[in-house]
Design a protein around this motif. Structure first.
Motif, PDB file in Angstrom:
ATOM      1  N   ASP B 296       0.835  -1.224   0.000  1.00 38.81           N
ATOM      2  CA  ASP B 296       0.000   0.000   0.000  1.00 38.81           C
ATOM      3  C   ASP B 296       0.863   1.263   0.000  1.00 38.81           C
ATOM      4  OD1 ASP B 296       0.880  -0.301   2.661  1.00 38.81           O
ATOM      5  OD2 ASP B 296      -1.035   0.269   3.558  1.00 38.81           O
ATOM      6  N   THR B 297       1.932   1.232   0.792  1.00 34.56           N
ATOM      7  CA  THR B 297       2.738   2.440   0.954  1.00 34.56           C
ATOM      8  C   THR B 297       3.658   2.717  -0.231  1.00 34.56           C
ATOM      9  OG1 THR B 297       3.946   0.949   2.441  1.00 34.56           O
ATOM     10  CG2 THR B 297       2.805   2.812   3.431  1.00 34.56           C
ATOM     11  N   THR B 414       7.968  -0.359   2.725  1.00 34.34           N
ATOM     12  CA  THR B 414       6.900  -1.254   3.194  1.00 34.34           C
ATOM     13  C   THR B 414       7.016  -1.632   4.669  1.00 34.34           C
ATOM     14  OG1 THR B 414       6.621  -2.183   0.996  1.00 34.34           O
ATOM     15  CG2 THR B 414       5.844  -3.539   2.828  1.00 34.34           C
ATOM     16  N   TRP B 415       8.214  -1.954   5.111  1.00 34.80           N
ATOM     17  CA  TRP B 415       8.331  -2.407   6.491  1.00 34.80           C
ATOM     18  C   TRP B 415       8.128  -1.228   7.437  1.00 34.80           C
ATOM     19  CZ3 TRP B 415       7.220  -6.572   8.754  1.00 34.80           C
ATOM     20  CH2 TRP B 415       7.664  -6.866  10.037  1.00 34.80           C
ATOM     21  N   LEU B 416       8.676  -0.081   7.118  1.00 36.00           N
ATOM     22  CA  LEU B 416       8.419   1.178   7.841  1.00 36.00           C
ATOM     23  C   LEU B 416       8.637   1.062   9.345  1.00 36.00           C
ATOM     24  CD1 LEU B 416       5.130   2.541   6.203  1.00 36.00           C
ATOM     25  CD2 LEU B 416       7.414   2.442   5.257  1.00 36.00           C
ATOM     26  N   SER B 417       9.725   0.483   9.732  1.00 36.61           N
ATOM     27  CA  SER B 417      10.031   0.394  11.156  1.00 36.61           C
ATOM     28  C   SER B 417      10.769   1.665  11.559  1.00 36.61           C
ATOM     29  CB  SER B 417      10.915  -0.829  11.403  1.00 36.61           C
ATOM     30  OG  SER B 417      11.082  -1.052  12.777  1.00 36.61           O
ATOM     31  N   TYR B 479       5.329  12.377  17.447  1.00 41.33           N
ATOM     32  CA  TYR B 479       5.049  11.549  16.270  1.00 41.33           C
ATOM     33  C   TYR B 479       4.041  12.263  15.372  1.00 41.33           C
ATOM     34  CZ  TYR B 479       6.980   7.932  19.384  1.00 41.33           C
ATOM     35  OH  TYR B 479       7.755   7.209  20.256  1.00 41.33           O
ATOM     36  N   GLU B 482       1.890  10.141  13.091  1.00 34.32           N
ATOM     37  CA  GLU B 482       0.776   9.486  13.792  1.00 34.32           C
ATOM     38  C   GLU B 482      -0.344  10.491  14.060  1.00 34.32           C
ATOM     39  OE1 GLU B 482       1.176   6.414  13.794  1.00 34.32           O
ATOM     40  OE2 GLU B 482       3.107   5.755  14.574  1.00 34.32           O
ATOM     41  N   ILE B 485      -2.483  10.642  11.175  1.00 36.82           N
ATOM     42  CA  ILE B 485      -3.315   9.447  10.991  1.00 36.82           C
ATOM     43  C   ILE B 485      -4.431   9.400  12.023  1.00 36.82           C
ATOM     44  CG2 ILE B 485      -3.294   6.909  11.044  1.00 36.82           C
ATOM     45  CD1 ILE B 485      -0.335   7.128  10.036  1.00 36.82           C
ATOM     46  N   HIS B 486      -4.081   9.655  13.277  1.00 36.14           N
ATOM     47  CA  HIS B 486      -5.077   9.563  14.354  1.00 36.14           C
ATOM     48  C   HIS B 486      -4.484  10.148  15.634  1.00 36.14           C
ATOM     49  CE1 HIS B 486      -8.776   7.850  16.033  1.00 36.14           C
ATOM     50  NE2 HIS B 486      -8.060   7.637  17.123  1.00 36.14           N
ATOM     51  N   GLN B 490      -3.597  13.914  20.968  1.00 39.10           N
ATOM     52  CA  GLN B 490      -3.476  12.948  22.061  1.00 39.10           C
ATOM     53  C   GLN B 490      -2.055  12.929  22.641  1.00 39.10           C
ATOM     54  OE1 GLN B 490      -5.892  11.589  23.496  1.00 39.10           O
ATOM     55  NE2 GLN B 490      -7.270  10.391  22.190  1.00 39.10           N
ATOM     56  N   TYR B 492      -0.497  10.492  23.768  1.00 37.47           N
ATOM     57  CA  TYR B 492       0.320   9.329  23.401  1.00 37.47           C
ATOM     58  C   TYR B 492       1.191   9.607  22.179  1.00 37.47           C
ATOM     59  CZ  TYR B 492      -3.803   8.129  20.455  1.00 37.47           C
ATOM     60  OH  TYR B 492      -4.858   8.153  19.580  1.00 37.47           O
ATOM     61  N   ASN B 493       0.902  10.673  21.439  1.00 37.53           N
ATOM     62  CA  ASN B 493       1.769  11.050  20.329  1.00 37.53           C
ATOM     63  C   ASN B 493       2.856  12.056  20.725  1.00 37.53           C
ATOM     64  OD1 ASN B 493       0.862   9.346  18.267  1.00 37.53           O
ATOM     65  ND2 ASN B 493      -0.938  10.624  17.914  1.00 37.53           N
ATOM     66  N   ASP B 494       2.918  12.376  22.004  1.00 36.13           N
ATOM     67  CA  ASP B 494       4.008  13.221  22.512  1.00 36.13           C
ATOM     68  C   ASP B 494       5.226  12.348  22.815  1.00 36.13           C
ATOM     69  OD1 ASP B 494       2.157  15.249  22.438  1.00 36.13           O
ATOM     70  OD2 ASP B 494       1.773  15.230  24.605  1.00 36.13           O
ATOM     71  N   ILE B 495       6.366  12.988  22.910  1.00 42.16           N
ATOM     72  CA  ILE B 495       7.571  12.274  23.325  1.00 42.16           C
ATOM     73  C   ILE B 495       8.288  13.112  24.384  1.00 42.16           C
ATOM     74  CG2 ILE B 495       7.938  11.024  21.156  1.00 42.16           C
ATOM     75  CD1 ILE B 495       9.984  13.204  20.428  1.00 42.16           C
TER      76      ILE B 495
END
Lengths: 570, 570
Positions: B296-297, B414-417, B479, B482, B485-486, B490, B492-495
Motif C-alpha cells: 500500500d505504501t 513497506t516495512w516502515l520500522s 510523532y 501518527e 493518521i489519528h 493525544q 500518546y503522540n508526545d515524546i
C-alpha cells in the motif's frame, strides 16, 4: 466497584479489556504508538490507565516485565503495533517468558477486512500472510488469541488473562484496528478474574510433607526465584519465621525473603561460599526448596541444586518429594501447609554460626574497585528500596548486598539480556508508585557502560515520569564481563566512549535536575557524593558515574579472567 | 586471490565462512559481542574483516540491512549471540526480508554438547529446547542452516550464502561455540560463489517482449524498488537510455535511475501527481515494469499499480506479459533483452512535457515548514551522496527530491520500522566507504525527533567510525505522522523532549567535533547553517536541528490530517 455498576448490557472491546486490566491491578501501560494501535490508545485515559510511552518497543517490553515483577497480581500491559512493533519487543517477551513475568502483550493489527483479503499493507512481509508474527510469538508466550469475533471476545480475553495470572508468563493478544470499538457483552465483567481454585490434587503430598518436616533433624529452606511467580512470598516469609530454620536463597531468589531475619543467611554459593554453609547443605536431611529455577547462571553451573533424595520442591503445578511428583497441587499448597502445620512438632534447629564482621570501609584515596564497591554503596540502601543490578559485573556484585527489609533486588537470573535493567528500573518504579500511591518510591540501578548503551534512551522516560532513581554507571571502558569470559584485550569488547555526565541534560532533565550528575574515582569522592543531600533525600533521576579498571572483576568472573591470563602465557 | 593460494587441505569453519564473506565483497561486519560468539569474533581481524560493534542488535541489523543495499553483491553480515541477541535483531531481519536485503545473520550458539544434553544454560527459555529461535527466524529469512557437522558445513555455508545472493533476502546461520575452529575441507573455496546461471526458461518471453517493444506507440518504463535486489540497476539505466522512453519510478524505486536524464520524470503519484503524467500512464499501451513491489505504501494505496493488460513485469524469477507468467527466467533476462534489441526498431516517443520551474527559495524570516524544507535542503546534495529519509514526514518529503547523478535515496517502502534509518545511515556509509575506498563518502540523513529516540545511541557508532554524515533532526515535538493518521492532540503522540544540540557531546564526539551542532527555525538561519564551511566541506558527524510545527504535514498526510480535523468538528 460493584457488579451492578459494571453491567450495561454491552461494552466496547477496548473498554472490556482495559476494565479487566484495572480489576487486575494494572494502573499503567507501556508501549509505543503505531498506526494499527492508535484507536486502541484512545481508550486508555477514559479507562483511568496511565500511558507510559517508551522510546522503543524493546525498552517498553523490558519496562512491562519489571512492572509485572513488582505489581501485586504479577501482571503488566504492553501495547505495540503489528509487525515492526511486536517484533522489536519480542526479545523482552522471551525474557519475561523465561523468568516468569505476566506481561499482557496487546498488538494492534490491521483491520479484519485487510487481513481477510490478504492485502499487502505496510508492516507485513508483503506476502499476504498475516499469521507469521503470532506463530513467532507462540514460542515465547503462554497463550495467544486473536480477537476477531465479538461473540467470543470476552471469553478469549478472560482466558488469556487467566493464563498470564496462573503462569506469570506473557500472553499475546491480537486486536484488529476495526475491532477496538465493537460491542461485546459486558456480563462477565461482574466476576473479577482470579487464579482458579486448586482441585486439591496435592492432598496426599500434604501429609507426606508434614511428616518430613516433623521428622527432620538437619532441615533448611531454600528460596528460589520462582517463589515470586508462585505468589507465595508472604507464605515463604511465614514459613521461615515459624520454623526458624536456616534459610538461604538462590541468586534468583535473593531479595524475596527478609534478609534481616536471624535465620536467613544470604544466597547459597556452594563451594564458592562459606565452608560451614556448604557442609550444612551437604548433610541436610530435608531441603524445602521453594520455586526452583535450574539454569546454569542461577545454580553456579548446576552445583547448588539440592540433592533430590532430601528435597521437597514446590513448583508452579507440582510438589516433588524426593523423586515422587504430585501434580495439580495448585498455588495454594503452601497456605494449606502452613494451616496444617502443628507448630509444637517443628524441630528446633540451629544453622551454622552467623558471623557478622563489622564493615570496614576502604581508604578515601583508594580507587573504586569491584571488590569493595558494592558494600560501600550498600550503606545508602533503605527499607522499601528497589535495587537493580544489570547483567555483568554489577549483577555479580549485587549478590553480596545485605538487603534492608521490604526492599527488592533485581539481578540477572537466566535470560541475561543486557539492556534489560534500565527500562526495568522504569517499570518497577512505576509499579511501586502505582501499588503504594507513593510518588517518591525509590529505585537504585547499578549498570555497566556497555549495557547502558543498549537502551540508554529510556533515561528520558524516567526523567519524564519524574521517578526517584539513583543510577550508578560503572565506567570500565566496555564489556568487562565478556573480557573475563573471552577476548580480554580484543577490540570487539570495546565500546564508543560516552560522556555520561551529559546524559541528564541531553535526555531532557529540567534545568535544576540536569545538574544532578556526579563522578567518582576514589572512595573519598564516592563518599562525598553519597552524602550529598541530592543523593540522600533528593528526587528525580540522579546519575553517579564511577570509574573502575577495565579488567576489574571478582568471584566467578575473576576465576575466568585468571584462567584466560594463564592460557595466554602458555 | 588464486585458487592455489586457497587450497590448504583444510581450514577452520570460521576461516571458511569469513573467506567466503571476503570473496562476496563483504568488508565490514556488524553486531554485538556475546558469550556464545566471542570465539567467532576472534577470527574477524585475521580474515581482514572490519568489526563495527553496534550499541544493540536491532541497530546492528538495521545497519547490516543498509550495508547490503549499497554493497555490490547485495550482501552484508551480522553476528549476534544466541537468544537475547538474535531476537533483539529479528525486527531488523524482518525488514530486510520484506524489502530485500541479503543480510547474512550468523548466530553464535551454545556448544553442541550443551545442546545435545538439553542443558538449561542462560539465553535459553530454560526449557531444554534449543530450536525455538531458529523456528522463529524461519518466518523472516530465506534459508536457515545449523553448522553442526564438519562433513557438510562447507556445503551448508555455500548454500545459505547462495540463497542470500539469489534472493537478496536474509539467511540464518547457527554456529555453535565449539564448531568455530573445527577443521573442514577447504576445496570448495577455490570456486567463488555466484548467482547460478539461468536455464534460459524465459526464451519464449524474450521474443514476445521484443515484439511488444517494437509495436508499442505509447510506452513507458516504470522502475520499482525490486530492481535493486534483481541487480539490474545498470541494465535499467541502459534501457532508459537507449529507448529514450518516458520513465518514472515508484516510491521504492526512487534513486535507482539517474533523475538527470532528460526522459526521467521522477516518481509516479497517480491522481496525486501531475495530470499529464497520469493521463500518459492511463493511455499507455506498454509499461515495462521493473522490479514491482506492491505494498500500500509503495503504490499510493494500490492506485499506481500498472494495468496488467499493457504491462511487462520483470520480477526475481518471472517475467509476466499481460496475464501470462514465464517462470525460471533468471536474473539475466534484462541483459539478454538488451543484447537482442534491434535499436533501429525501437519506437521514438516523447512523454508529457517536462516543466522545470526555476527554484524560488523561501524568505529569510519564514519559519521552516514541510512544504518548503525539502527543496531547500536539496540544494546541498551532490553527486554520490547517500540520502536517507526516515519513515514519517521526512520519508514523505524526500519523495520530492531532485537527486544528483550517482546519488542514492533510501526512504520508507513497506516495512516502515521507525528507528531504521539512523543505523541504516551507518550501514550505507560504511558500505560506500568499503566499496569506493573513499573514507569521505557522504551521507545525509533526515529524521524526525520521535524516530530518533528509537535508535539514537547509534550516533555514537557513526562518530566512532568517523563517518561523513550530516543529520537533520526535525523537531516537531512528537510523532507527527501518527498525529496525521489519528490522535492529533493525544498525549500518546508526545515524546520526552531531548536537547538535541548536546547529542554530539554526549555520544563522545572529540572536542572539536562536538561543536558541530546547529539549530534553525527560519530559512535565514538554515541558509547560514548550510553555508557553514563545516556543513559544506567538513567531515565527521554534523547535526542540524530544524524546528517545525507539531501538525505540519503535506501531501497524503495533509489529506489525512484535514479529514481528522473535519471529523472533530462534527
Amino acid at each position: 466497584m460493584t457488579a451492578s455498576s459494571l453491567s450495561p448490557q454491552t461494552t466496547k472491546v477496548a473498554e472490556y479489556l482495559f476494565l479487566r486490566f484495572r480489576q487486575l491491578g494494572i494502573e499503567s501501560v507501556f508501549g509505543v504508538p503505531g498506526d494499527y494501535n492508535l484507536r486502541l490508545l484512545d481508550f486508555l485515559e477514559p479507562a483511568g490507565l496511565h500511558w507510559v510511552g517508551n522510546c522503543n518497543e524493546l525498552n517498553a517490553a523490558y519496562a512491562a516485565d519489571g512492572y509485572a515483577r513488582v505489581n501485586g497480581n504479577g501482571l503488566s500491559a504492553l501495547i505495540t503495533t503489528y509487525g515492526v512493533g511486536e517484533l522489536s519487543a519480542i526479545n523482552g517477551i522471551a525474557g519475561a517468558f523465561t523468568e516468569k513475568a505476566g506481561v499482557v502483550h496487546v498488538v494492534g493489527t490491521p483491520s479484519r477486512s485487510l487481513q481477510r483479503d490478504r492485502t499487502l499493507v505496510h508492516h507485513t512481509l508483503a506476502d499476504g500472510d498475516y499469521r507469521h508474527f503470532a506463530a513467532m510469538a507462540s514460542h515465547v508466550t503462554k497463550a495467544q488469541t486473536n480477537l476477531t469475533d465479538p461473540r467470543t471476545i470476552p471469553e478469549q480475553i478472560d482466558w488469556a488473562l487467566e493464563q498470564a495470572l496462573i503462569y506469570s508468563q506473557p500472553v499475546y493478544i491480537e486486536l484488529p484496528d476495526d475491532v477496538v470499538d465493537v460491542a461485546v457483552l459486558a456480563a462477565r465483567l461482574a466476576n473479577p478474574l482470579s487464579i482458579p481454585a486448586s482441585p486439591r490434587g496435592g492432598d496426599g503430598a500434604l501429609t507426606e510433607v508434614l511428616e518430613h518436616i516433623y521428622d527432620s533433624q538437619r532441615p533448611l529452606i531454600l528460596v528460589d526465584g520462582e517463589s515470586r511467580p508462585l505468589r507465595i512470598i508472604d507464605q515463604v516469609e511465614e514459613l521461615v519465621n515459624i520454623t526458624g530454620w536456616p534459610t538461604w536463597t538462590s541468586i534468583f531468589g535473593k531479595g524475596l525473603v527478609n534478609e534481616s531475619m536471624p535465620n536467613v543467611y544470604g544466597h547459597y554459593r556452594g563451594s564458592l561460599g562459606p565452608k560451614d554453609w556448604e557442609s550444612y547443605f551437604e548433610s541436610a536431611d530435608l531441603i524445602i526448596n521453594l520455586g526452583p529455577h535450574y539454569s546454569d547462571t542461577n545454580t553456579y553451573t548446576f552445583t547448588t541444586i539440592p540433592r533430590e533424595a532430601v528435597s521437597i520442591s514446590l513448583s508452579l503445578d507440582t510438589v516433588k518429594i524426593g523423586a515422587k511428583v504430585y501434580h495439580d497441587v495448585g498455588n495454594g499448597f503452601l497456605t494449606q501447609l502452613l494451616q496444617s502445620l502443628d507448630k509444637t512438632r517443628i524441630p528446633k534447629v540451629g544453622g551454622p554460626p552467623k558471623t557478622t564482621t563489622p564493615y570496614v570501609g576502604p581508604k578515601a584515596d583508594e580507587a573504586i574497585a569491584q571488590a569493595s564497591f558494592y558494600a560501600f554503596v550498600n550503606q545508602i540502601f533503605r527499607e522499601n528500596d528497589l535495587i537493580l543490578t544489570e547483567t555483568g559485573t554489577a549483577g555479580h556484585g549485587g549478590r553480596q548486598f545485605k538487603l534492608p527489609p521490604r526492599s527488592r533486588l533485581f539481578g540477572p537470573a537466566t535470560w541475561l539480556s543486557i539492556g534489560y535493567m534500565l527500562p526495568a528500573t522504569l517499570g518497577v518504579t512505576v509499579a511501586k508508585r502505582d501499588l503504594t500511591k507513593n510518588s517518591n518510591a525509590r529505585a537504585i540501578l547499578i549498570i555497566g557502560d556497555g549495557s547502558l548503551q543498549m537502551s540508554a534512551q529510556e533515561i528520558s522516560t524516567i526523567i519524564r515520569e519524574k521517578l526517584n532513581v539513583i543510577m550508578f554507571i560503572i565506567n570500565n571502558s566496555g564489556y568487562t564481563i565478556e573480557r573475563a569470559i573471552h577476548g580480554r584485550k580484543q577490540a570487539y569488547n570495546d565500546i564508543a566512549p560516552w560522556r555520561h555526565t551529559k546524559a541528564l541534560e541531553f535526555f531532557g532533565a529540567e534545568e535544576g535536575q540536569a545538574k544532578n550528575s556526579f563522578v567518582a574515582r576514589t572512595y573519598g569522592e564516592l563518599g562525598r557524593v553519597l552524602n550529598d543531600e541530592r543523593i540522600r533525600n533528593g528526587g528525580g533521576l540522579r546519575i553517579v558515574e564511577v570509574f573502575m579498571d577495565q579488567e576489574d572483576v571478582q568471584g566467578a568472573l575473576l576465576h575466568l579472567m585468571e584462567k584466560q591470563i594463564a592460557a595466554e602465557k602458555q
